[in-house]
Design a protein around this motif. Structure first.
Motif, mmCIF file in Angstrom:
data_model
loop_
_atom_site.group_PDB
_atom_site.id
_atom_site.type_symbol
_atom_site.label_atom_id
_atom_site.label_comp_id
_atom_site.label_asym_id
_atom_site.label_seq_id
_atom_site.Cartn_x
_atom_site.Cartn_y
_atom_site.Cartn_z
ATOM 1 N N MET A 1 7.424 -4.601 7.287
ATOM 2 C CA MET A 1 6.165 -5.152 7.754
ATOM 3 C C MET A 1 6.187 -5.235 9.278
ATOM 4 S SD MET A 1 4.119 -8.519 6.350
ATOM 5 C CE MET A 1 5.475 -9.648 6.620
ATOM 6 N N ARG A 2 5.184 -4.683 9.906
ATOM 7 C CA ARG A 2 5.129 -4.661 11.367
ATOM 8 C C ARG A 2 4.265 -5.791 11.891
ATOM 9 N NH1 ARG A 2 3.480 1.230 13.317
ATOM 10 N NH2 ARG A 2 3.885 0.213 15.312
ATOM 11 N N PRO A 3 4.667 -6.401 13.034
ATOM 12 C CA PRO A 3 3.826 -7.454 13.611
ATOM 13 C C PRO A 3 2.525 -6.861 14.147
ATOM 14 C CG PRO A 3 5.637 -6.901 15.094
ATOM 15 C CD PRO A 3 5.888 -6.157 13.817
ATOM 16 N N ILE A 4 1.449 -7.632 14.047
ATOM 17 C CA ILE A 4 0.166 -7.156 14.563
ATOM 18 C C ILE A 4 -0.072 -7.638 15.996
ATOM 19 C CG2 ILE A 4 -0.829 -7.143 12.246
ATOM 20 C CD1 ILE A 4 -2.335 -9.698 13.045
ATOM 21 N N TRP A 5 0.825 -8.497 16.491
ATOM 22 C CA TRP A 5 0.612 -9.107 17.803
ATOM 23 C C TRP A 5 1.927 -9.670 18.302
ATOM 24 C CZ3 TRP A 5 0.978 -13.818 20.244
ATOM 25 C CH2 TRP A 5 0.083 -14.119 21.282
ATOM 26 N N LYS A 19 5.931 -13.515 17.302
ATOM 27 C CA LYS A 19 5.301 -12.328 16.740
ATOM 28 C C LYS A 19 4.405 -12.791 15.601
ATOM 29 C CE LYS A 19 9.475 -9.552 17.574
ATOM 30 N NZ LYS A 19 10.557 -8.763 16.913
ATOM 31 N N ILE A 20 3.239 -12.189 15.469
ATOM 32 C CA ILE A 20 2.292 -12.580 14.430
ATOM 33 C C ILE A 20 2.281 -11.531 13.329
ATOM 34 C CG2 ILE A 20 -0.138 -13.001 13.889
ATOM 35 C CD1 ILE A 20 -0.508 -14.186 16.611
ATOM 36 N N TYR A 21 2.476 -11.996 12.100
ATOM 37 C CA TYR A 21 2.402 -11.134 10.921
ATOM 38 C C TYR A 21 1.293 -11.638 10.001
ATOM 39 C CZ TYR A 21 7.112 -9.427 12.145
ATOM 40 O OH TYR A 21 8.193 -8.871 12.783
ATOM 41 N N LYS A 109 -8.266 -16.843 7.970
ATOM 42 C CA LYS A 109 -7.205 -15.917 7.575
ATOM 43 C C LYS A 109 -5.860 -16.480 8.006
ATOM 44 C CE LYS A 109 -5.778 -11.046 7.912
ATOM 45 N NZ LYS A 109 -5.584 -10.912 6.464
ATOM 46 N N ALA A 110 -4.834 -16.254 7.166
ATOM 47 C CA ALA A 110 -3.516 -16.834 7.405
ATOM 48 C C ALA A 110 -2.547 -15.817 8.003
ATOM 49 C CB ALA A 110 -2.939 -17.390 6.103
ATOM 50 N N TYR A 111 -1.671 -16.316 8.891
ATOM 51 C CA TYR A 111 -0.651 -15.492 9.541
ATOM 52 C C TYR A 111 0.668 -16.260 9.577
ATOM 53 C CZ TYR A 111 -4.672 -12.874 11.357
ATOM 54 O OH TYR A 111 -5.840 -12.145 11.474
ATOM 55 N N TYR A 112 1.773 -15.500 9.702
ATOM 56 C CA TYR A 112 3.075 -16.098 9.952
ATOM 57 C C TYR A 112 3.417 -15.908 11.425
ATOM 58 C CZ TYR A 112 3.782 -16.148 4.873
ATOM 59 O OH TYR A 112 3.658 -16.379 3.536
ATOM 60 N N LEU A 113 3.968 -16.955 12.038
ATOM 61 C CA LEU A 113 4.467 -16.858 13.407
ATOM 62 C C LEU A 113 5.989 -16.778 13.347
ATOM 63 C CD1 LEU A 113 2.301 -19.475 15.376
ATOM 64 C CD2 LEU A 113 1.951 -17.020 15.157
ATOM 65 N N ALA A 114 6.540 -15.642 13.739
ATOM 66 C CA ALA A 114 7.989 -15.444 13.747
ATOM 67 C C ALA A 114 8.497 -15.536 15.181
ATOM 68 C CB ALA A 114 8.342 -14.076 13.156
ATOM 69 N N ILE A 143 -7.090 -12.040 18.935
ATOM 70 C CA ILE A 143 -6.497 -11.017 18.084
ATOM 71 C C ILE A 143 -7.501 -9.890 17.925
ATOM 72 C CG2 ILE A 143 -5.540 -10.494 15.803
ATOM 73 C CD1 ILE A 143 -4.775 -13.409 15.527
ATOM 74 N N ARG A 144 -7.056 -8.674 18.260
ATOM 75 C CA ARG A 144 -7.926 -7.493 18.178
ATOM 76 C C ARG A 144 -9.241 -7.722 18.925
ATOM 77 N NH1 ARG A 144 -5.999 -7.519 12.542
ATOM 78 N NH2 ARG A 144 -4.379 -5.916 12.345
ATOM 79 N N ASN A 145 -9.116 -8.153 20.182
ATOM 80 C CA ASN A 145 -10.259 -8.331 21.083
ATOM 81 C C ASN A 145 -11.253 -9.381 20.609
ATOM 82 O OD1 ASN A 145 -9.240 -6.393 22.799
ATOM 83 N ND2 ASN A 145 -10.464 -4.734 21.936
ATOM 84 N N ARG A 146 -10.822 -10.282 19.756
ATOM 85 C CA ARG A 146 -11.714 -11.346 19.286
ATOM 86 C C ARG A 146 -11.019 -12.688 19.445
ATOM 87 N NH1 ARG A 146 -12.336 -14.212 14.475
ATOM 88 N NH2 ARG A 146 -14.471 -14.972 14.073
ATOM 89 N N GLU A 147 -11.648 -13.583 20.202
ATOM 90 C CA GLU A 147 -11.081 -14.911 20.365
ATOM 91 C C GLU A 147 -11.365 -15.750 19.128
ATOM 92 O OE1 GLU A 147 -11.153 -17.451 24.142
ATOM 93 O OE2 GLU A 147 -12.584 -18.483 22.841
#
Length: 281
Positions: A1-5, A19-21, A109-114, A143-147
């Motif tokens: 799984m790759r981080p998106i941010w 890192k955000i997953y 939407k949910a994310y993991y912070l690593a 995230i993806r140009n959206r605050e």
């Protein structure tokens, strides 16, 4: 799984590399639209009716319609400048609040912070402090140009982040006419309803639940692939509830019967387990 941010979580003068997953994924069964006559996939074209040509992706821009038929164009440079000016690749914490103060309707939407590279110690320090105080951090992130507004909390010994709707995105329920009702409840009706809830109460175990509709749909698909006939059971008709108290009593009795069945099945399993242990000893 790759981080998106990749970036940093910041509060005060402290920066936590993170890192955000994505924490969730959609399991919906995907379908293609086909032409019923020949079963060929339907194509969707980007077509300009004014020029009467199909438009390649590199010639498409985004426009905001400020009046009917009038647009102002916002290009990618504009989005990048706005995102860069506001985020700087950081999750900016603004406040710490109590979890129960956040209505779940705000969550998106949910994310993991690593922990990011070299940031394990400061990550664990922040996680431990969050766990000890029991607080939730309210932050802003791009995230993806959206605050987005976000809530950061400790979940199963890691940091989890949920993007949130802004208050002006939440529709107010009190404007719906259906909530302007007036009813009289008898005290016994309330007691029975509370009793029913207590009878059906259990510990939350998410592994108990599954998408029965998706499973049934996949069975239909597999049967069609195998060329078998698919029999879909008819939905049973439910009788109308005539007496509320009778319905509550019947529901409580049914809940007790189900609980007794579970208790008996668990008792039957226990002697077998102990007998198996004796044989092996």
């Amino acid at each position: 799984m790759r981080p998106i941010w990749k970036g940093a979580l910041s509060f005060g003068l402290v920066y936590v590399p993170v890192k955000i997953y994505a924490a969730t994924e959609q399991k919906d069964i995907k379908f293609n639209y086909l032409h019923e006559k020949c079963k060929s996939p339907v194509q969707y074209r980007r077509y300009c009716p004014y020029c009467q040509v199909e438009v390649p992706m590199e010639e498409i821009v985004r426009g905001y319609e400020y009046e009917k038929g009038k647009y102002v164009v916002i290009n990618e440079d504009d989005f990048e400048k706005l995102a860069g000016a506001k985020s700087g690749r950081s999750v900016e914490i603004m406040d710490f609040v109590n979890l129960e103060e956040i209505d779940p309707v705000y969550y998106e939407k949910a994310y993991y912070l690593a922990p990011g590279d070299g940031g394990a110690k400061v990550y664990e320090l922040f996680r431990r402090a969050m766990a000890d105080t029991g607080k939730v951090a309210v932050a802003r992130v791009v995230i993806r140009n959206r605050e987005a507004l976000a809530a950061i909390r400790v979940s199963k010994n890691i940091l989890a982040m949920s993007t949130m709707h802004y208050p002006d995105e939440i529709r107010q329920a009190d404007v719906l006419p259906e909530f302007n009702y007036q009813v009289d409840l008898h005290e016994n009706e309330v007691k029975m309803a509370v009793n029913l809830i207590n009878s059906l109460s259990a510990e939350f175990r998410p592994e108990k639940y599954n998408d029965k509709y998706r499973q049934a749909l996949m069975e239909v698909i597999q049967a069609r692939i195998a060329g078998e006939a698919v029999a879909v059971p008819e939905k049973a008709e439910t009788g109308k509830v005539v007496d509320l108290m009778e319905a509550l009593k019947a529901s409580i009795e049914l809940a007790r019967e189900e609980r007794d069945k579970k208790g008996k099945s668990q008792k039957k399993d226990r002697p077998e387990k102990t007998a198996a242990k004796r044989k092996t000893s």
